[in-house]
Design an enzyme around this catalytic site. Structure first.
Site, short mmCIF file in Angstrom:
data_model
loop_
_atom_site.label_atom_id
_atom_site.label_comp_id
_atom_site.label_asym_id
_atom_site.label_seq_id
_atom_site.Cartn_x
_atom_site.Cartn_y
_atom_site.Cartn_z
N ASP A 98 -60.58 -17.86 30.49
CA ASP A 98 -60.14 -16.64 31.17
C ASP A 98 -60.29 -15.47 30.21
OD1 ASP A 98 -57.03 -18.01 30.38
OD2 ASP A 98 -57.61 -16.03 29.63
N THR A 108 -51.97 -24.98 22.55
CA THR A 108 -53.07 -25.93 22.62
C THR A 108 -52.58 -27.31 22.18
OG1 THR A 108 -55.26 -26.57 21.76
CG2 THR A 108 -53.88 -25.22 20.30
N GLN A 156 -59.82 -21.14 23.16
CA GLN A 156 -60.50 -22.20 23.90
C GLN A 156 -60.53 -21.86 25.38
OE1 GLN A 156 -59.21 -26.34 22.18
NE2 GLN A 156 -57.57 -24.89 21.76
N HIS A 172 -65.19 -22.04 24.27
CA HIS A 172 -65.63 -22.90 25.38
C HIS A 172 -66.22 -22.10 26.54
CE1 HIS A 172 -62.65 -26.10 23.73
NE2 HIS A 172 -63.79 -26.07 23.07
N1 APR Z 1 -46.35 -21.62 26.37
C1 APR Z 1 -46.97 -22.18 25.29
N2 APR Z 1 -47.59 -23.39 25.33
C2 APR Z 1 -47.56 -24.05 26.50
C3 APR Z 1 -46.94 -23.53 27.66
C4 APR Z 1 -46.32 -22.26 27.57
N3 APR Z 1 -45.69 -21.70 28.62
N4 APR Z 1 -47.09 -24.45 28.67
C5 APR Z 1 -47.80 -25.48 28.15
N5 APR Z 1 -48.07 -25.25 26.85
C6 APR Z 1 -48.78 -26.10 25.89
C7 APR Z 1 -48.71 -27.58 26.17
O1 APR Z 1 -47.54 -28.14 25.59
C8 APR Z 1 -49.98 -28.08 25.49
O2 APR Z 1 -49.74 -28.37 24.12
O3 APR Z 1 -50.16 -25.77 25.99
C9 APR Z 1 -50.93 -26.89 25.59
C10 APR Z 1 -52.02 -27.08 26.62
O4 APR Z 1 -52.82 -28.16 26.20
P1 APR Z 1 -54.12 -28.53 27.08
O5 APR Z 1 -53.73 -28.55 28.51
O6 APR Z 1 -54.73 -29.74 26.47
O7 APR Z 1 -55.07 -27.26 26.88
P2 APR Z 1 -56.01 -26.94 25.64
O8 APR Z 1 -55.41 -27.43 24.36
O9 APR Z 1 -56.34 -25.51 25.73
O10 APR Z 1 -57.33 -27.81 25.96
C11 APR Z 1 -58.41 -27.63 25.10
O11 APR Z 1 -59.77 -28.99 26.55
O12 APR Z 1 -60.40 -29.53 28.67
C12 APR Z 1 -60.78 -28.85 27.55
O13 APR Z 1 -62.22 -27.03 27.55
C13 APR Z 1 -60.93 -27.40 27.85
O14 APR Z 1 -60.45 -25.55 26.41
C14 APR Z 1 -59.92 -26.75 26.94
C15 APR Z 1 -59.70 -27.78 25.85
#
Ligand code: APR
Length: 231
Positions: A90, A171, A87, A105
């Site tokens: 980068d 995620t 998702q 995305h």
């Molecule tokens: N290692 C592993 N996981 C981690 C770490 C780490 N060091 N730090 C944070 N996380 C986890 C968090 O606990 C969370 O579950 O990464 C996840 C990040 O979640 P989001 O910030 O919601 O990111 P993501 O799931 O990629 O969002 C999905 O939402 O805004 C849209 O398009 C955007 O692609 C993105 C999509």
């Protein structure tokens, strides 16, 4: 024929490379309103704000480096047929050595013609209003904004449905249709989830092992487990 490993990743896999996640405390959506920077309506209303948002993220992503998790994922290509479905916008999976990466995305280092949908490599340079494609159409970030179709969804569903192993990494599984992809994996495929969070939203998934760890700790552990299956 190598067995197929699919990695389904989100912002958390790049967190230890210094890239902010979206929904953690202080994350991107704590500092920007999605409706100002990541929707087609935002683009029509204030294109410069949208361009600034992605120019900043493009520069930050370009300055970041792949971490151990990206590299360990890539190394598994020596024993498995690995496809990364991310998702993330980068290119740290690619720069960490992964050779098959499907972006759901979009990609922040690419731009797209608003007239022909032709995609161009932008690299780290800022994209400005007035920058046009060879046919004279304004260029936009090559990103899937909220409310837009996810072009790679069908291929991603097919790839996950054929996976012999699935790793879900970093995620929050908040954003659909991407988050629904994990249900496309077969019940029999061993699945591993790596995320340090206490409140992972995952239910009714067969054959799942959860590693409540950061990516750079959890991914090497999962990689070692998978390698043992092949010794
Ligand atoms: N290692 C592993 N996981 C981690 C770490 C780490 N060091 N730090 C944070 N996380 C986890 C968090 O606990 C969370 O579950 O990464 C996840 C990040 O979640 P989001 O910030 O919601 O990111 P993501 O799931 O990629 O969002 C999905 O939402 O805004 C849209 O398009 C955007 O692609 C993105 C999509």
């Amino acid at each position: 024929m190598k067995k197929k490993l699919v990695i389904f990743s989100g912002a958390g896999v790049s967190a230890e490379s210094g890239l902010d996640t979206f929904r953690d405390d202080g994350g991107i959506w704590a500092n920007y309103d999605i409706n100002d920077v990541a929707t087609p309506e935002a683009w029509l209303k204030n294109p410069n704000l949208v361009l600034d948002f992605y120019n900043t993220r493009r520069r930050i992503a370009s300055d970041a480096n792949p971490n151990i998790a990206h590299k360990e994922i890539a190394k598994l290509e020596d024993i498995l047929d690995v496809t990364v479905i991310t998702q993330n916008i980068d290119n740290l999976h690619e720069r960490g050595g992964s050779s098959k990466v499907i972006h759901l995305h979009g990609e922040v280092d690419k731009v797209r013609s608003t007239g022909t949908d032709e995609v161009y490599l932008q690299g780290v340079d800022p994209l400005l209003f007035g920058d046009v494609c060879p046919n004279g159409h304004q260029l936009r970030p090559h990103i899937v904004w909220f409310g837009e179709q996810v072009p790679n969804l069908t291929i991603a569903e097919k790839v996950i449905s054929e996976a012999d192993f699935l790793i879900v990494i970093g995620t929050s599984l908040n954003v659909y249709p991407a988050a629904g992809l994990i249900h496309a994996a077969s019940d029999s495929a061993p699945k591993y989830l790596v995320d340090p969070s206490d409140n992972i939203k995952i239910s009714k998934i067969e054959n799942l092992k959860i590693f409540k760890e950061k990516a750079t700790i959890g991914i090497p552990k999962v990689a070692e487990l998978i390698r043992k299956e092949f010794r």
